[in-house]
Design a protein around this motif. Sequence first.
Motif, PDB file in Angstrom:
ATOM      1  N   ALA A  32       0.854  -1.188   0.000  1.00  0.00           N
ATOM      2  CA  ALA A  32       0.000   0.000   0.000  1.00  0.00           C
ATOM      3  C   ALA A  32       0.886   1.232   0.000  1.00  0.00           C
ATOM      4  N   THR A  33       0.464   2.261  -0.743  1.00  0.00           N
ATOM      5  CA  THR A  33       1.286   3.465  -0.891  1.00  0.00           C
ATOM      6  C   THR A  33       0.462   4.719  -0.627  1.00  0.00           C
ATOM      7  N   HIS A  34       1.117   5.711  -0.027  1.00  0.00           N
ATOM      8  CA  HIS A  34       0.503   7.023   0.235  1.00  0.00           C
ATOM      9  C   HIS A  34       1.405   8.085  -0.370  1.00  0.00           C
ATOM     10  N   ALA A  35       0.791   9.104  -0.994  1.00  0.00           N
ATOM     11  CA  ALA A  35       1.568  10.226  -1.517  1.00  0.00           C
ATOM     12  C   ALA A  35       0.782  11.513  -1.300  1.00  0.00           C
ATOM     13  N   SER A  36       1.476  12.581  -0.891  1.00  0.00           N
ATOM     14  CA  SER A  36       0.831  13.882  -0.684  1.00  0.00           C
ATOM     15  C   SER A  36       1.876  14.972  -0.919  1.00  0.00           C
ATOM     16  N   ASN A  37       1.389  16.186  -1.147  1.00  0.00           N
ATOM     17  CA  ASN A  37       2.280  17.323  -1.401  1.00  0.00           C
ATOM     18  C   ASN A  37       2.213  18.269  -0.210  1.00  0.00           C
ATOM     19  N   VAL A  38       3.190  18.181   0.695  1.00  0.00           N
ATOM     20  CA  VAL A  38       3.197  18.998   1.910  1.00  0.00           C
ATOM     21  C   VAL A  38       4.588  19.586   2.134  1.00  0.00           C
ATOM     22  N   TYR A  39       4.616  20.806   2.647  1.00  0.00           N
ATOM     23  CA  TYR A  39       5.894  21.484   2.928  1.00  0.00           C
ATOM     24  C   TYR A  39       6.215  21.374   4.422  1.00  0.00           C
ATOM     25  N   ASP A  40       6.588  20.176   4.832  1.00  0.00           N
ATOM     26  CA  ASP A  40       6.939  19.965   6.238  1.00  0.00           C
ATOM     27  C   ASP A  40       8.450  19.855   6.427  1.00  0.00           C
ATOM     28  N   PHE A  41       9.165  19.538   5.352  1.00  0.00           N
ATOM     29  CA  PHE A  41      10.613  19.310   5.438  1.00  0.00           C
ATOM     30  C   PHE A  41      11.150  19.567   4.033  1.00  0.00           C
ATOM     31  N   PHE A  42      11.730  20.761   3.808  1.00  0.00           N
ATOM     32  CA  PHE A  42      12.110  21.120   2.452  1.00  0.00           C
ATOM     33  C   PHE A  42      13.284  22.097   2.467  1.00  0.00           C
ATOM     34  N   LYS A  43      13.860  22.347   1.298  1.00  0.00           N
ATOM     35  CA  LYS A  43      15.047  23.198   1.180  1.00  0.00           C
ATOM     36  C   LYS A  43      14.774  24.368   0.237  1.00  0.00           C
ATOM     37  N   PRO A  44      14.201  25.446   0.746  1.00  0.00           N
ATOM     38  CA  PRO A  44      13.934  26.605  -0.117  1.00  0.00           C
ATOM     39  C   PRO A  44      15.183  27.451  -0.376  1.00  0.00           C
ATOM     40  N   ASP A  45      16.175  27.341   0.498  1.00  0.00           N
ATOM     41  CA  ASP A  45      17.379  28.164   0.396  1.00  0.00           C
ATOM     42  C   ASP A  45      18.576  27.267   0.076  1.00  0.00           C
ATOM     43  N   HIS A  46      19.034  27.310  -1.185  1.00  0.00           N
ATOM     44  CA  HIS A  46      20.117  26.420  -1.597  1.00  0.00           C
ATOM     45  C   HIS A  46      21.495  26.957  -1.223  1.00  0.00           C
ATOM     46  N   SER A  50       5.218  17.940  10.449  1.00  0.00           N
ATOM     47  CA  SER A  50       5.915  16.736  10.013  1.00  0.00           C
ATOM     48  C   SER A  50       5.384  15.503  10.742  1.00  0.00           C
ATOM     49  N   GLN A  51       5.109  15.632  12.042  1.00  0.00           N
ATOM     50  CA  GLN A  51       4.579  14.503  12.799  1.00  0.00           C
ATOM     51  C   GLN A  51       3.183  14.138  12.329  1.00  0.00           C
ATOM     52  N   VAL A  52       2.354  15.150  12.072  1.00  0.00           N
ATOM     53  CA  VAL A  52       1.003  14.895  11.578  1.00  0.00           C
ATOM     54  C   VAL A  52       1.055  14.210  10.212  1.00  0.00           C
ATOM     55  N   CYS A  53       1.980  14.647   9.333  1.00  0.00           N
ATOM     56  CA  CYS A  53       2.133  14.032   8.013  1.00  0.00           C
ATOM     57  C   CYS A  53       2.525  12.560   8.147  1.00  0.00           C
ATOM     58  N   TYR A  54       3.374  12.273   9.111  1.00  0.00           N
ATOM     59  CA  TYR A  54       3.784  10.885   9.364  1.00  0.00           C
ATOM     60  C   TYR A  54       2.571  10.050   9.763  1.00  0.00           C
ATOM     61  N   TYR A  55       1.744  10.582  10.683  1.00  0.00           N
ATOM     62  CA  TYR A  55       0.534   9.873  11.109  1.00  0.00           C
ATOM     63  C   TYR A  55      -0.409   9.639   9.924  1.00  0.00           C
ATOM     64  N   ARG A  56      -0.630  10.685   9.122  1.00  0.00           N
ATOM     65  CA  ARG A  56      -1.538  10.562   7.981  1.00  0.00           C
ATOM     66  C   ARG A  56      -1.064   9.475   7.023  1.00  0.00           C
ATOM     67  N   ALA A  57       0.235   9.497   6.718  1.00  0.00           N
ATOM     68  CA  ALA A  57       0.787   8.516   5.793  1.00  0.00           C
ATOM     69  C   ALA A  57       0.653   7.104   6.353  1.00  0.00           C
ATOM     70  N   LEU A  58       0.969   6.935   7.629  1.00  0.00           N
ATOM     71  CA  LEU A  58       0.869   5.623   8.266  1.00  0.00           C
ATOM     72  C   LEU A  58      -0.561   5.108   8.234  1.00  0.00           C
ATOM     73  N   SER A  88       7.805   2.276   5.278  1.00  0.00           N
ATOM     74  CA  SER A  88       8.865   3.176   4.822  1.00  0.00           C
ATOM     75  C   SER A  88       8.261   4.535   4.528  1.00  0.00           C
ATOM     76  N   TYR A  89       8.950   5.596   4.948  1.00  0.00           N
ATOM     77  CA  TYR A  89       8.367   6.952   4.853  1.00  0.00           C
ATOM     78  C   TYR A  89       9.427   7.972   4.448  1.00  0.00           C
ATOM     79  N   GLY A  90       9.003   8.965   3.669  1.00  0.00           N
ATOM     80  CA  GLY A  90       9.868  10.089   3.328  1.00  0.00           C
ATOM     81  C   GLY A  90       9.061  11.366   3.353  1.00  0.00           C
ATOM     82  N   SER A  91       9.621  12.435   3.944  1.00  0.00           N
ATOM     83  CA  SER A  91       8.905  13.704   4.062  1.00  0.00           C
ATOM     84  C   SER A  91       8.608  14.267   2.693  1.00  0.00           C
ATOM     85  N   GLY A  92       7.475  14.964   2.646  1.00  0.00           N
ATOM     86  CA  GLY A  92       7.139  15.644   1.400  1.00  0.00           C
ATOM     87  C   GLY A  92       5.784  15.398   0.793  1.00  0.00           C
ATOM     88  N   ALA A  93       5.121  14.237   0.794  1.00  0.00           N
ATOM     89  CA  ALA A  93       5.492  13.045   1.552  1.00  0.00           C
ATOM     90  C   ALA A  93       5.101  11.822   0.725  1.00  0.00           C
TER      91      ALA A  93
END
Length: 596
Positions: free
Chosen positions: A1-15, A27-35, A217-222
Amino acid sequence: ATHASNVYDFFKPDHSVEYPVVDGALSQVCYYRALEDCYTKFCDRVDRLNGVGVAAEDGGDVAKDEECFHAEAADYFVFHAPYNKLVQKSYGRMHLMDARRKHARELLRKDPEEKKEDEKDNGNGSSTPQDRSSGSALAEEHLTKPIEETYSDRALEGTLKSISKSSFNQRLTDANSASKIVGNTYAASVFLGLASLVDKAGSRGELTPGKTAVVFSYGSGAIATMYRLHVREPTNDNNGERVFTIDDMAKKMDLTAHLATREEVHPQELDLALETRARMHRGGAPYSPVYPTAGRMFPGTYFLNGINPKWVRSYSRVPLDSEPAPAGSSGMLAPPIVLRLAKRDANSTPATGMLGVMARSVSGTALDTYAEAKERVACVITGTSAGLPRGDEVGDVFDPSNLQKLVEGKIQCIRPISGTLKMAMLDKNVVQLKKYPGGKTERVPINSDKDVIKVAAQLGPLDLNASYGVPEGLAETMDIAAQVAVAAGLEALKSAGLVSGNSNDPSEWKLPEQYRDTTGVVYASSFPAMDAAVGEVMRYLQSKTVGAQSAERLVFTLRNRLLRASKERQLGDDDEAAFARLLTRVREVEGGGNVV
């Protein structure tokens, strides 16, 4: 089963910097939602594969609870583990999802008349207690309320932890063992957990054929995936030998033993290594690593050789047959150049403003070490001072031993308030602001002696003229906060050895001209200086030159000036309260009235 969403919880706007921007709560809420999304889909898919039907509307029977997949149906779980506490909370939430799915099946089993009766009971605030296994300890509202509303429920969090504790220890302890020692490995996290499970349970002979492990398995972003691994019978090679067995994997990894052979170093080593990475990020290509590799890495470790001008990276590998140096035999990990740069950085700070412009105009580019050094200015703390209230002990406000006594806990700063001070506080018409849990506030006027505070930290006498030679006329223009600030700055200069300060002779407190442009004093205070503004207003009102003016109009004029001077074009709550008290006092004196 797979979950995908577009959220700005962990990102690099300044290179221009290496590190990301992190919204921890989101970020914690995104983890719960994905799980929860993955777990719900995973359970439905496993149930279908097992021939378990739940679609009563299609004419099928509602599945029995014991037939459906649940959080204790797998032998082991392996989670992406930023930190162990999140894994424990998340496994508890899987029990919540089980209870909610079970509750939904119970509703499907009921006929329409039973549902109407339940809805009637629920409308009256009652609910029918039912045996829900893990759900039996949960309130009805937790099974029906929107799932998003449960994320911040601390009481529910504690209940779920209690419900799932025994199963968590049984099914996740082995997988979490390595991450609790190593910490967050980000992309490698779930695979480190899998290796830890093989190392622990496999070496005990418990990962036998037929055992299962559910991996999240999980990755932010998400994006996230949940899948199930099965331990199978090992295959045989051409010689009839069993290959790729759990036992063989556990022995070859020998993870626990490898972790035990790690070299213990000072925490500063991590700071130095991270700063070296950041310096490389700022400097760009080409780049040659400065850290040594020989004898400091495990056999088989891959490491960076360098980055060429076209940003192409090259890598090498420590030979598998190499022997690492004995722990602690090679001194610090950081090479001399890193230590030199760290020493320079400890005594300097990047030049900003006009100093930065001047430095860049001289050095040109900021990419080489020489230019970078030019853009830094020395910042050395050479003196300190501390003014303290005096309690039972009599002494100067700026006694040289204040800091030492404060650190050692050998100074008492609180003493009883005199009757005169109590009466003075009553005359100020103080209103106490009480704050209660839940955000409720209450304003309580202090009208009697019993309501006034009985003990307090009181600064004590301070005479700028007698101690520091400040002209009396100048000292009288300052409120007590300003006077203490002046004294603190002078005492800090004396502590630094920049002035002699042996008497109240002004010349002994005068900073030599050669130090004036490069010397500064940093102030910190535990109380505001609003009394300066209030005092100025009262003196202004009492001045003979404004006797013909309306005192109330003068107060409004001062408030408007402060508003115009404020960047936000508004005053703080304390300032507004002070002006309200002034207006009340003025109207009492002048007999009331309004300003148009």
